[in-house]
Design a protein around this motif. Structure first.
Motif, PDB file in Angstrom:
ATOM      1  N   PHE A 233      33.914  45.636  51.574  1.00  0.00           N
ATOM      2  CA  PHE A 233      34.240  44.269  51.182  1.00  0.00           C
ATOM      3  C   PHE A 233      34.051  44.073  49.680  1.00  0.00           C
ATOM      4  CE2 PHE A 233      33.239  39.577  51.130  1.00  0.00           C
ATOM      5  CZ  PHE A 233      34.544  39.179  51.411  1.00  0.00           C
ATOM      6  N   LEU A 234      33.001  44.688  49.118  1.00  0.00           N
ATOM      7  CA  LEU A 234      32.779  44.602  47.675  1.00  0.00           C
ATOM      8  C   LEU A 234      33.947  45.221  46.909  1.00  0.00           C
ATOM      9  CD1 LEU A 234      29.493  45.253  45.761  1.00  0.00           C
ATOM     10  CD2 LEU A 234      31.537  46.479  45.063  1.00  0.00           C
ATOM     11  N   THR A 235      34.423  46.361  47.390  1.00  0.00           N
ATOM     12  CA  THR A 235      35.557  47.027  46.741  1.00  0.00           C
ATOM     13  C   THR A 235      36.810  46.166  46.794  1.00  0.00           C
ATOM     14  OG1 THR A 235      34.645  49.186  47.342  1.00  0.00           O
ATOM     15  CG2 THR A 235      36.978  49.113  46.721  1.00  0.00           C
ATOM     16  N   LEU A 236      37.056  45.530  47.933  1.00  0.00           N
ATOM     17  CA  LEU A 236      38.213  44.652  48.068  1.00  0.00           C
ATOM     18  C   LEU A 236      38.131  43.477  47.087  1.00  0.00           C
ATOM     19  CD1 LEU A 236      38.628  44.537  51.965  1.00  0.00           C
ATOM     20  CD2 LEU A 236      40.114  45.694  50.320  1.00  0.00           C
ATOM     21  N   CYS A 237      36.935  42.920  46.946  1.00  0.00           N
ATOM     22  CA  CYS A 237      36.758  41.801  46.007  1.00  0.00           C
ATOM     23  C   CYS A 237      37.029  42.254  44.572  1.00  0.00           C
ATOM     24  CB  CYS A 237      35.343  41.249  46.122  1.00  0.00           C
ATOM     25  SG  CYS A 237      35.006  40.337  47.648  1.00  0.00           S
ATOM     26  N   LEU A 238      36.556  43.433  44.222  1.00  0.00           N
ATOM     27  CA  LEU A 238      36.795  43.954  42.870  1.00  0.00           C
ATOM     28  C   LEU A 238      38.282  44.165  42.618  1.00  0.00           C
ATOM     29  CD1 LEU A 238      33.895  46.552  42.509  1.00  0.00           C
ATOM     30  CD2 LEU A 238      34.139  44.387  41.288  1.00  0.00           C
ATOM     31  N   LEU A 239      38.998  44.651  43.622  1.00  0.00           N
ATOM     32  CA  LEU A 239      40.435  44.866  43.481  1.00  0.00           C
ATOM     33  C   LEU A 239      41.169  43.544  43.282  1.00  0.00           C
ATOM     34  CD1 LEU A 239      41.034  47.630  46.204  1.00  0.00           C
ATOM     35  CD2 LEU A 239      41.071  47.911  43.708  1.00  0.00           C
ATOM     36  N   VAL A 240      40.767  42.515  44.036  1.00  0.00           N
ATOM     37  CA  VAL A 240      41.404  41.201  43.897  1.00  0.00           C
ATOM     38  C   VAL A 240      41.128  40.611  42.520  1.00  0.00           C
ATOM     39  CG1 VAL A 240      41.442  38.832  44.757  1.00  0.00           C
ATOM     40  CG2 VAL A 240      41.369  40.737  46.374  1.00  0.00           C
ATOM     41  N   ILE A 241      39.888  40.721  42.049  1.00  0.00           N
ATOM     42  CA  ILE A 241      39.549  40.191  40.726  1.00  0.00           C
ATOM     43  C   ILE A 241      40.297  40.936  39.630  1.00  0.00           C
ATOM     44  CG2 ILE A 241      37.675  39.980  39.044  1.00  0.00           C
ATOM     45  CD1 ILE A 241      35.814  39.344  41.374  1.00  0.00           C
ATOM     46  N   SER A 242      40.443  42.242  39.799  1.00  0.00           N
ATOM     47  CA  SER A 242      41.217  43.029  38.839  1.00  0.00           C
ATOM     48  C   SER A 242      42.658  42.533  38.785  1.00  0.00           C
ATOM     49  CB  SER A 242      41.178  44.508  39.228  1.00  0.00           C
ATOM     50  OG  SER A 242      42.009  45.272  38.400  1.00  0.00           O
ATOM     51  N   TRP A 243      43.222  42.242  39.941  1.00  0.00           N
ATOM     52  CA  TRP A 243      44.593  41.717  40.005  1.00  0.00           C
ATOM     53  C   TRP A 243      44.685  40.343  39.346  1.00  0.00           C
ATOM     54  CZ3 TRP A 243      46.277  37.293  42.579  1.00  0.00           C
ATOM     55  CH2 TRP A 243      47.668  37.117  42.621  1.00  0.00           C
ATOM     56  N   ILE A 244      43.671  39.503  39.528  1.00  0.00           N
ATOM     57  CA  ILE A 244      43.667  38.164  38.942  1.00  0.00           C
ATOM     58  C   ILE A 244      43.758  38.237  37.420  1.00  0.00           C
ATOM     59  CG2 ILE A 244      42.180  36.157  38.491  1.00  0.00           C
ATOM     60  CD1 ILE A 244      41.231  36.364  41.401  1.00  0.00           C
ATOM     61  N   PHE A 245      42.954  39.083  36.819  1.00  0.00           N
ATOM     62  CA  PHE A 245      42.959  39.170  35.356  1.00  0.00           C
ATOM     63  C   PHE A 245      44.199  39.905  34.841  1.00  0.00           C
ATOM     64  CE2 PHE A 245      38.437  38.148  35.771  1.00  0.00           C
ATOM     65  CZ  PHE A 245      38.283  37.261  34.718  1.00  0.00           C
ATOM     66  N   ARG A 246      44.710  40.819  35.653  1.00  0.00           N
ATOM     67  CA  ARG A 246      45.909  41.556  35.228  1.00  0.00           C
ATOM     68  C   ARG A 246      47.135  40.653  35.225  1.00  0.00           C
ATOM     69  NH1 ARG A 246      45.420  45.232  38.581  1.00  0.00           N
ATOM     70  NH2 ARG A 246      47.064  44.703  40.070  1.00  0.00           N
ATOM     71  N   THR A 247      47.208  39.762  36.191  1.00  0.00           N
ATOM     72  CA  THR A 247      48.374  38.883  36.316  1.00  0.00           C
ATOM     73  C   THR A 247      48.148  37.509  35.687  1.00  0.00           C
ATOM     74  OG1 THR A 247      47.638  38.059  38.476  1.00  0.00           O
ATOM     75  CG2 THR A 247      49.044  40.027  38.452  1.00  0.00           C
ATOM     76  N   GLY A 248      46.882  37.148  35.433  1.00  0.00           N
ATOM     77  CA  GLY A 248      46.577  35.823  34.895  1.00  0.00           C
ATOM     78  C   GLY A 248      46.649  34.732  35.936  1.00  0.00           C
ATOM     79  N   TYR A 249      46.515  35.087  37.207  1.00  0.00           N
ATOM     80  CA  TYR A 249      46.648  34.127  38.304  1.00  0.00           C
ATOM     81  C   TYR A 249      45.666  32.967  38.132  1.00  0.00           C
ATOM     82  CZ  TYR A 249      46.281  32.267  43.065  1.00  0.00           C
ATOM     83  OH  TYR A 249      46.218  31.445  44.177  1.00  0.00           O
ATOM     84  N   ARG A 250      46.209  31.795  37.870  1.00  0.00           N
ATOM     85  CA  ARG A 250      45.472  30.525  37.785  1.00  0.00           C
ATOM     86  C   ARG A 250      44.401  30.502  36.688  1.00  0.00           C
ATOM     87  NH1 ARG A 250      45.003  27.401  43.582  1.00  0.00           N
ATOM     88  NH2 ARG A 250      47.218  27.447  44.028  1.00  0.00           N
ATOM     89  N   ILE A 251      44.422  31.452  35.785  1.00  0.00           N
ATOM     90  CA  ILE A 251      43.494  31.380  34.667  1.00  0.00           C
ATOM     91  C   ILE A 251      44.240  31.369  33.330  1.00  0.00           C
ATOM     92  CG2 ILE A 251      41.531  32.426  35.856  1.00  0.00           C
ATOM     93  CD1 ILE A 251      42.216  35.053  34.501  1.00  0.00           C
ATOM     94  N   LYS A 252      45.541  31.666  33.390  1.00  0.00           N
ATOM     95  CA  LYS A 252      46.353  31.596  32.183  1.00  0.00           C
ATOM     96  C   LYS A 252      47.576  30.729  32.463  1.00  0.00           C
ATOM     97  CE  LYS A 252      45.066  36.195  30.483  1.00  0.00           C
ATOM     98  NZ  LYS A 252      45.573  37.540  30.105  1.00  0.00           N
ATOM     99  N   PRO A 253      48.002  29.933  31.490  1.00  0.00           N
ATOM    100  CA  PRO A 253      49.174  29.072  31.711  1.00  0.00           C
ATOM    101  C   PRO A 253      50.436  29.885  31.867  1.00  0.00           C
ATOM    102  CG  PRO A 253      48.507  29.005  29.414  1.00  0.00           C
ATOM    103  CD  PRO A 253      47.472  29.790  30.139  1.00  0.00           C
TER     104      PRO A 253
END
Length: 253
Positions: A233-253
């Motif tokens: 589960f920890l690994t899955l969370c890290l993968l999702v967070i990596s995707w968030i910053f890579r794509t800018g999902y909801r943190i970049k306009p």
């Protein structure tokens, strides 16, 4: 690694906990203590032992884990949501700190708060019932691993949420019911065979079982499986967070 940047985020989040001591510290400790009083006194007098352990002592790991999951998610989700809500997230993103350092700062602070609360509840439990910890190093390790894992999960929720009400949806409607049905107050071996099998699909079972093993050396699921499921589960969370910053999902306009 920009240690100054990590330190600034970490200390800012820890300072928030100190500013809201009643909500951040007193409230979860008092709530968990009420569980000890109600379940330990009301049910404990009718159930003498579970797996060779007094009922009052048996529920300690489950109650700590219930509190730990909710606090880890709440602290991390609120920590990252507020910069998004106020717009200060753009200042953080433009600062010379990497996504990894941002996550370390926010998740590290949330996990620290949760571990401190877990230890505080553990000390408070001594007031109500006697207990022993057979594997203290495993107990601390499992406490830290769970706090980090669900702080990462809370970070994801904080990025995903677009309103304050969404911050509470998953903790209240998913995590808490799973914790109650995951053996917090009973051993899954007490269930009929069919429901024992169904319960094994509840991921929280593995967390509570592994944590209880560190106390009493008895568990519903092998400790290796519990640690393995937590790491997955920890690994899955890290993968999702990596995707968030890579794509800018909801943190970049």
């Amino acid at each position: 690694m920009n240690l100054q940047g990590v330190k600034a985020i970490y200390l800012a989040e820890m300072a928030r906990m100190l500013r809201t001591r009643l909500q951040s510290i007193a409230s979860p400790v008092i709530s968990t203590s009420l569980y000890f009083i109600v379940f330990g006194a009301a049910i404990g007098t009718r159930m003498t032992e579970v797996d060779g352990v007094s009922y009052g002592a048996f529920i300690i790991p489950g109650l700590i884990m219930l509190m730990l999951l909710n606090e880890s998610i709440s602290n991390a989700s609120f920590g990252i949501y507020m910069p998004r809500f106020t717009g200060t997230i753009y200042e953080i993103l433009s600062a010379p700190v990497s996504p990894f350092e941002i996550v370390v700062g926010y998740v590290g602070a949330a996990a620290t708060k949760s571990v401190l609360l877990g230890l505080l509840v553990l000390l408070t439990a001594r007031i109500f019932v006697d207990y022993e910890i057979q594997h203290p190093v495993w107990m601390l390790g499992f406490l830290l691993l769970t706090a980090i894992t669900f702080s990462l999960f809370g970070f994801i929720i904080g990025v995903w949420a677009d309103g304050f009400e969404k911050l509470q949806i998953i903790p209240l409607m998913i995590v808490t019911p799973l914790a109650f049905l995951g053996g917090s107050f009973y051993s899954i071996t007490m269930l009929p065979p069919f429901w024992q099998t169904v319960t094994l699909f509840n991921p929280v079972v593995y967390l509570i079982s592994g944590f209880r093993w560190s106390f009493y050396g008895a568990a519903d699921v092998h400790i290796g499986v519990s640690v393995g499921m937590t790491l997955v589960f920890l690994t899955l969370c890290l993968l999702v967070i990596s995707w968030i910053f890579r794509t800018g999902y909801r943190i970049k306009p």
